[in-house]
Design a protein around this motif. Structure first.
Motif, short mmCIF file in Angstrom:
data_model
loop_
_atom_site.label_atom_id
_atom_site.label_comp_id
_atom_site.label_asym_id
_atom_site.label_seq_id
_atom_site.Cartn_x
_atom_site.Cartn_y
_atom_site.Cartn_z
N ALA A 127 0.84 -1.20 0.00
CA ALA A 127 0.00 0.00 0.00
C ALA A 127 0.87 1.26 0.00
CB ALA A 127 -0.93 0.00 1.22
N LEU A 128 1.92 1.24 0.80
CA LEU A 128 2.83 2.38 0.86
C LEU A 128 3.58 2.55 -0.46
CD1 LEU A 128 3.75 4.59 2.81
CD2 LEU A 128 5.56 3.07 3.55
N ALA A 129 3.99 1.45 -1.06
CA ALA A 129 4.69 1.50 -2.35
C ALA A 129 3.79 2.12 -3.42
CB ALA A 129 5.14 0.11 -2.76
N ASN A 130 2.52 1.74 -3.43
CA ASN A 130 1.57 2.32 -4.39
C ASN A 130 1.40 3.81 -4.16
OD1 ASN A 130 1.06 0.01 -5.87
ND2 ASN A 130 -0.59 -0.65 -4.52
N LEU A 131 1.29 4.22 -2.90
CA LEU A 131 1.15 5.63 -2.58
C LEU A 131 2.38 6.42 -3.03
CD1 LEU A 131 -0.32 7.98 -1.22
CD2 LEU A 131 0.70 7.24 0.95
N ILE A 132 3.56 5.88 -2.78
CA ILE A 132 4.80 6.55 -3.18
C ILE A 132 4.86 6.68 -4.70
CG2 ILE A 132 7.31 6.31 -3.27
CD1 ILE A 132 7.10 5.14 -0.40
N PRO A 188 5.49 21.59 -2.93
CA PRO A 188 6.25 21.41 -1.68
C PRO A 188 5.57 20.44 -0.71
CG PRO A 188 5.98 23.74 -2.19
CD PRO A 188 5.16 22.97 -3.17
N ALA A 189 4.25 20.37 -0.74
CA ALA A 189 3.52 19.47 0.17
C ALA A 189 3.90 18.01 -0.10
CB ALA A 189 2.03 19.67 0.02
N VAL A 190 4.12 17.69 -1.36
CA VAL A 190 4.50 16.32 -1.70
C VAL A 190 5.89 16.00 -1.14
CG1 VAL A 190 5.02 14.74 -3.60
CG2 VAL A 190 3.04 16.25 -3.75
#
Length: 134
Positions: A28-33, A46-48
């Motif tokens: 899930a974290l890999a997909n988000l990244i 900048p938020a990213v």
């Protein structure tokens, strides 16, 4: 304490389920990244970049959770080997190490969940702020 082969064997299902849960969190974290990466390439914000520091920390925690979980499983196997080789003291030590590694894995998991929770709280607060402005 008397340890037989079934003592460390009872940890196998628990450790396996933990590793499955940790892998799901990693995916899930890999997909988000990957999504944030694509989003940042299209429109750098900048938020990213701020989110990336938190995601990197969470990724490190998940790696360590998985490492502790795998190490716990290995120590269970070592414990079984020591029981079969009639080494009760080494079996007990490896079983205790297995439990400690599982505990460390769970503690890291809790830390990662708390970081994730805080990030979601920030998103909810942002949405609520946008709603108030409308």
């Amino acid at each position: 304490m008397d340890i037989n082969v079934s003592t460390p064997s009872i940890l196998f299902p628990a450790i396996s389920l933990l590793l499955l849960a940790f892998t799901n969190r990693f995916l899930a974290l890999a997909n988000l990244i990957r999504q944030l990466h694509d989003q940042y390439k299209l429109k750098p914000e900048p938020a990213v970049l701020a989110q990336m520091a938190h995601l990197r920390h969470r990724l490190l925690l998940i790696r360590n959770m998985q490492a502790c979980g795998v190490s716990s499983m290995v120590m269970c196997i070592v414990c079984i080997g020591m029981v079969l080789l009639s080494q009760p003291n080494l079996a007990l030590i490896s079983f205790i190490l297995s439990l400690l590694l599982m505990l460390a894995s769970l503690a890291l998991s809790l830390r990662e969940i708390l970081i994730s929770y805080r990030a979601l709280e920030m998103h909810l607060a942002d949405i609520e702020e946008l709603h108030r402005e409308d």
